[in-house]
Design an enzyme around this catalytic site. Structure first.
Site, short mmCIF file in Angstrom:
data_model
loop_
_atom_site.label_atom_id
_atom_site.label_comp_id
_atom_site.label_asym_id
_atom_site.label_seq_id
_atom_site.Cartn_x
_atom_site.Cartn_y
_atom_site.Cartn_z
N SER A 29 43.71 22.50 43.67
CA SER A 29 42.43 22.14 43.06
C SER A 29 42.47 22.17 41.54
O SER A 29 41.70 21.45 40.88
CB SER A 29 41.33 23.09 43.56
OG SER A 29 41.67 24.45 43.31
N ASP A 182 32.44 29.73 39.52
CA ASP A 182 33.25 30.49 40.48
C ASP A 182 34.26 31.42 39.81
O ASP A 182 34.88 32.25 40.48
CB ASP A 182 33.95 29.55 41.46
CG ASP A 182 34.94 28.59 40.80
OD1 ASP A 182 35.24 28.73 39.59
OD2 ASP A 182 35.42 27.68 41.50
N HIS A 185 38.05 28.16 38.51
CA HIS A 185 38.39 26.83 38.00
C HIS A 185 37.83 26.62 36.59
O HIS A 185 36.67 26.96 36.34
CB HIS A 185 37.86 25.75 38.93
CG HIS A 185 38.40 25.83 40.32
ND1 HIS A 185 37.76 26.55 41.32
CD2 HIS A 185 39.51 25.30 40.88
CE1 HIS A 185 38.47 26.46 42.44
NE2 HIS A 185 39.54 25.71 42.19
#
Length: 212
Positions: A29, A182, A185
């Site tokens: 990701s 979060d 990221h």
């Protein structure tokens, strides 16, 4: 009329323009650009930065959110098309989240690097460090696999994807403004810092690709 024809023939018979260096960014990701508009992700920002430095380059997004080193290995063969000149490998974070045995992760990364070597594709391997809560043996095995494999295969090596944000030892509070909610990221500004940190290594990677 004759001069026009001669001019056209001269252009057509002149030296061919070199193709851009094609780099595949194989990752999870972080590479894929999770949570961001497409233009703010790692791959578009890296390509833009490299072009600003004068590099004729195309960066392909081979990032899959949630991917482990095993997933990367399963995708390596079809990522390494004949058009690909170089590859950035950023994998292992999801192995950590799942507590996968570092021996398995190492074997998968070994397979990816071997596939790149077989395809004569230059590699920048991006490492990472395990947190201490997995225990000292796990941490030592996980942390060591990246520099060990980079040395084994003679690849370029970057210790951390987040080197431009201070690396693994950075106080999370100091980079909170560069991260998404979060805390895992990076946001668009954080990605720019990542790119500025990794960019010089990617320029070295481009320099390893034979011209033409």
């Amino acid at each position: 009329m004759r001069k026009a024809i001669v001019g056209i023939l001269t252009v057509l018979s002149g030296p061919a323009l070199a193709d851009p260096v094609v780099i595949a960014a194989l990752g999870d990701s972080l590479t894929q650009g999770y949570g961001l508009p497409q233009e703010d992700g790692f791959v578009p920002q890296l390509e833009s930065w490299l072009r600003e430095q004068g590099a004729d380059v195309q960066v392909l997004n081979a990032g899959v959110s949630g991917d482990t080193t095993a997933g990367g290995l399963s995708r390596a063969a079809w990522t390494l098309t004949p058009d690909v000149d170089a590859m950035i490998v950023t994998l292992g974070g999801n192995d950590l989240l799942r507590g996968i045995d570092p021996a398995n992760s190492r074997a998968n990364l070994d397979g990816i690097l071997q596939a790149a070597a077989d395809a004569d594709v230059k590699v920048l391997l991006v490492g990472m460090q395990a947190p201490g809560n997995y225990g000292p043996e796990y941490k030592a095995a996980f942390d060591a696999m990246y520099p060990d494999l980079a040395e084994q295969y003679g690849t370029l090596y970057a210790p951390s994807f987040f080197e431009g944000m201070g690396g693994a030892d950075t106080d999370p509070a100091a980079v909170r403004g560069l991260m998404q909610a979060d805390g895992i990221h990076p946001n668009a500004d954080g990605v720019l810092k990542v790119v500025e940190g990794l960019g010089p290594q990617v320029l070295k990677l481009i320099g390893q690709v034979p011209s033409g």
